[in-house]
Design a protein around this motif. Structure first.
Motif, short mmCIF file in Angstrom:
data_model
loop_
_atom_site.label_atom_id
_atom_site.label_comp_id
_atom_site.label_asym_id
_atom_site.label_seq_id
_atom_site.Cartn_x
_atom_site.Cartn_y
_atom_site.Cartn_z
N PHE A 113 0.88 -1.14 -0.01
CA PHE A 113 0.07 0.13 -0.01
C PHE A 113 0.75 1.29 -0.01
CE2 PHE A 113 0.11 1.28 4.47
CZ PHE A 113 0.64 0.14 5.18
N HIS A 114 0.33 2.50 -0.22
CA HIS A 114 1.15 3.45 -0.43
C HIS A 114 0.80 4.96 0.30
CE1 HIS A 114 2.68 1.00 -3.80
NE2 HIS A 114 1.39 0.97 -4.07
N LEU A 115 1.51 5.72 0.57
CA LEU A 115 1.34 6.96 0.95
C LEU A 115 1.23 7.90 -0.08
CD1 LEU A 115 0.72 8.99 3.56
CD2 LEU A 115 3.26 9.27 3.72
N TYR A 116 0.25 8.84 -0.50
CA TYR A 116 -0.06 9.46 -1.54
C TYR A 116 0.04 10.85 -1.05
CZ TYR A 116 -1.42 5.90 -4.95
OH TYR A 116 -1.44 4.81 -5.73
N SER A 117 0.39 11.91 -1.86
CA SER A 117 0.19 13.21 -1.81
C SER A 117 -0.62 13.75 -2.95
CB SER A 117 1.50 13.98 -1.79
OG SER A 117 2.20 13.89 -3.32
N SER A 118 -1.60 14.76 -2.38
CA SER A 118 -2.57 15.54 -3.48
C SER A 118 -2.25 16.75 -3.37
CB SER A 118 -3.79 14.88 -2.72
OG SER A 118 -4.77 15.70 -3.25
N LYS A 119 -2.12 17.13 -4.91
CA LYS A 119 -1.90 18.48 -4.88
C LYS A 119 -3.00 19.03 -5.63
CE LYS A 119 2.06 21.15 -6.57
NZ LYS A 119 3.05 21.21 -7.54
N LEU A 120 -3.65 20.16 -5.11
CA LEU A 120 -4.64 20.53 -6.10
C LEU A 120 -4.33 21.61 -6.89
CD1 LEU A 120 -6.84 21.43 -2.64
CD2 LEU A 120 -6.95 19.53 -4.35
N THR A 121 -4.77 21.39 -8.32
CA THR A 121 -4.60 22.43 -9.24
C THR A 121 -5.67 22.97 -10.02
OG1 THR A 121 -4.45 20.98 -10.91
CG2 THR A 121 -2.32 20.98 -9.74
N SER A 122 -5.66 23.82 -11.06
CA SER A 122 -6.80 24.20 -11.47
C SER A 122 -7.44 23.08 -12.52
CB SER A 122 -6.49 25.52 -12.55
OG SER A 122 -5.36 25.05 -13.10
N ASP A 123 -6.59 22.02 -12.81
CA ASP A 123 -7.14 21.03 -13.69
C ASP A 123 -7.53 19.99 -12.82
OD1 ASP A 123 -6.54 22.25 -16.08
OD2 ASP A 123 -4.41 21.33 -16.33
N GLY A 124 -7.48 20.11 -11.50
CA GLY A 124 -8.05 18.89 -10.58
C GLY A 124 -6.82 18.53 -9.69
N SER A 125 -7.03 17.32 -8.95
CA SER A 125 -6.19 17.08 -8.21
C SER A 125 -4.95 16.01 -8.85
CB SER A 125 -6.57 16.20 -6.96
OG SER A 125 -7.54 16.95 -6.00
N ILE A 126 -3.76 16.44 -8.43
CA ILE A 126 -2.75 15.32 -8.77
C ILE A 126 -2.08 14.69 -7.85
CG2 ILE A 126 -0.38 15.11 -10.01
CD1 ILE A 126 -1.10 17.82 -11.48
N TYR A 127 -2.48 13.26 -8.07
CA TYR A 127 -1.75 12.37 -6.96
C TYR A 127 -0.53 11.53 -7.15
CZ TYR A 127 -7.07 12.46 -6.42
OH TYR A 127 -8.34 13.06 -6.00
N ARG A 128 0.18 11.52 -5.95
CA ARG A 128 1.63 11.14 -6.37
C ARG A 128 2.02 10.10 -5.27
NH1 ARG A 128 7.05 14.61 -6.61
NH2 ARG A 128 7.20 13.93 -4.54
N VAL A 129 2.51 9.03 -5.53
CA VAL A 129 3.01 8.20 -4.70
C VAL A 129 4.18 8.60 -3.85
CG1 VAL A 129 3.99 5.91 -4.15
CG2 VAL A 129 1.81 6.00 -5.52
N GLU A 130 3.98 8.67 -2.70
CA GLU A 130 5.25 9.01 -1.68
C GLU A 130 6.10 8.12 -1.31
OE1 GLU A 130 6.41 12.42 -1.90
OE2 GLU A 130 4.74 13.29 -2.79
N GLU A 131 5.35 7.35 -0.55
CA GLU A 131 6.08 5.98 0.13
C GLU A 131 5.44 4.83 -0.23
OE1 GLU A 131 9.00 6.30 1.62
OE2 GLU A 131 9.03 8.58 1.93
N ASP A 132 6.08 3.85 -0.34
CA ASP A 132 5.45 2.30 -0.50
C ASP A 132 5.78 1.35 0.74
OD1 ASP A 132 5.23 2.84 -3.45
OD2 ASP A 132 7.54 2.58 -3.54
N TYR A 133 4.74 0.60 1.05
CA TYR A 133 4.72 -0.16 2.37
C TYR A 133 4.58 -1.69 1.97
CZ TYR A 133 4.45 4.52 4.27
OH TYR A 133 4.90 5.71 4.29
N PRO A 134 5.41 -2.50 1.93
CA PRO A 134 5.08 -3.80 1.40
C PRO A 134 4.23 -4.65 2.40
CG PRO A 134 7.27 -3.51 2.09
CD PRO A 134 6.73 -2.45 1.98
N LEU A 135 3.32 -5.50 1.66
CA LEU A 135 2.50 -6.20 2.50
C LEU A 135 3.24 -7.83 2.78
CD1 LEU A 135 -1.08 -5.13 1.38
CD2 LEU A 135 -0.13 -4.81 3.44
N GLY A 136 2.81 -8.78 3.39
CA GLY A 136 3.33 -9.87 3.42
C GLY A 136 3.64 -10.47 4.82
N GLY A 137 3.26 -9.60 5.75
CA GLY A 137 3.52 -10.15 7.17
C GLY A 137 2.38 -11.26 7.62
N HIS A 138 2.52 -11.81 8.77
CA HIS A 138 1.77 -12.63 9.03
C HIS A 138 1.07 -12.70 10.31
CE1 HIS A 138 3.89 -15.10 6.14
NE2 HIS A 138 4.96 -14.68 6.50
#
Ligand code: 2AM
Length: 185
Positions: free
Chosen positions: A153-178
């Motif tokens: 899963f990911h931490l996203y940032s959201s930047k508001l622009t006149s064309d709508g929001s731009i989303y960007r992945v800032e960090e990744d967090y792997p799954l697979g724990g038990h």
């Protein structure tokens, strides 16, 4: 920084949503790159808080799982403001969402009052023709993606622009724990 936590979609799954993008005049359709499944909206935070949030999310151990997009819906009832694809019931997804929510609350971020309704927003609407929305819902009701793997899963940032929001992945967090059976809190 405006943040949220989400799953990304494999390219083929995002692509499978493209044919749904039509039939509602005035809808602002999300570009393929912007499609995601939000686990937890956080909102505007300071740099210090970003670090605490990153640490908390990095500490989450949860199994990877498969999921499937299925069906469509709208938010806004009589005044629809968004169209989305739904997700087939998935206890592992709910489990991860609770873990993320707990982690975010533990670092002092305000609670999100909304019940978790897993969805992928496809369009934002402003004063749409209600008949067109009903038609769109009917026409796409049987939509289903292939099953796919959520391996991170990911931490996203959201930047508001006149064309709508731009989303960007800032960090990744792997799954697979038990720890699937562990208590959430
Ligand atoms: P939505 O797609 O249903 O609008 C970034 O804005 C992501 O966080 C979006 O997927 C959005 O969901 C979600 N989100 C949840 N609560 C939000 C809020 N109060 N304000 C903005 N976005 C929110």
């Amino acid at each position: 920084m405006r943040l949220f936590v989400a799953l990304s979609l494999p390219g083929a799954v995002a692509q499978s949503l493209m044919p749904l993008q039509g039939g509602v005049p005035g809808a602002r359709w999300q570009s393929r790159e912007q499609l995601h499944l939000t686990l937890r909206f956080i909102g505007e935070v300071s740099g210090e808080d970003v670090e605490a949030i990153d640490d908390a999310l990095a500490g989450i151990m949860a199994p990877d799982f498969t999921l499937q997009l299925h069906g469509v819906g709208q938010f806004g009832n009589a005044q629809p403001h968004s169209l989305w694809a739904g997700v087939r019931d998935n206890p592992a997804l709910d489990h991860l969402q609770r873990k993320v929510d707990n982690a975010i609350r533990r670092v002092g971020q305000p609670q999100d009052a909304h019940k978790f309704t897993p969805h992928v927003t496809l369009a934002r609407l402003r004063h749409p023709d209600p008949d067109k929305v009903i038609e769109w819902l009917r026409y796409n009701a049987l939509y289903a993606s292939a099953e796919f793997e959520a391996g991170a899963f990911h931490l996203y940032s959201s930047k508001l622009t006149s064309d709508g929001s731009i989303y960007r992945v800032e960090e990744d967090y792997p799954l697979g724990g038990h720890d699937y059976d562990e208590a959430d809190d």
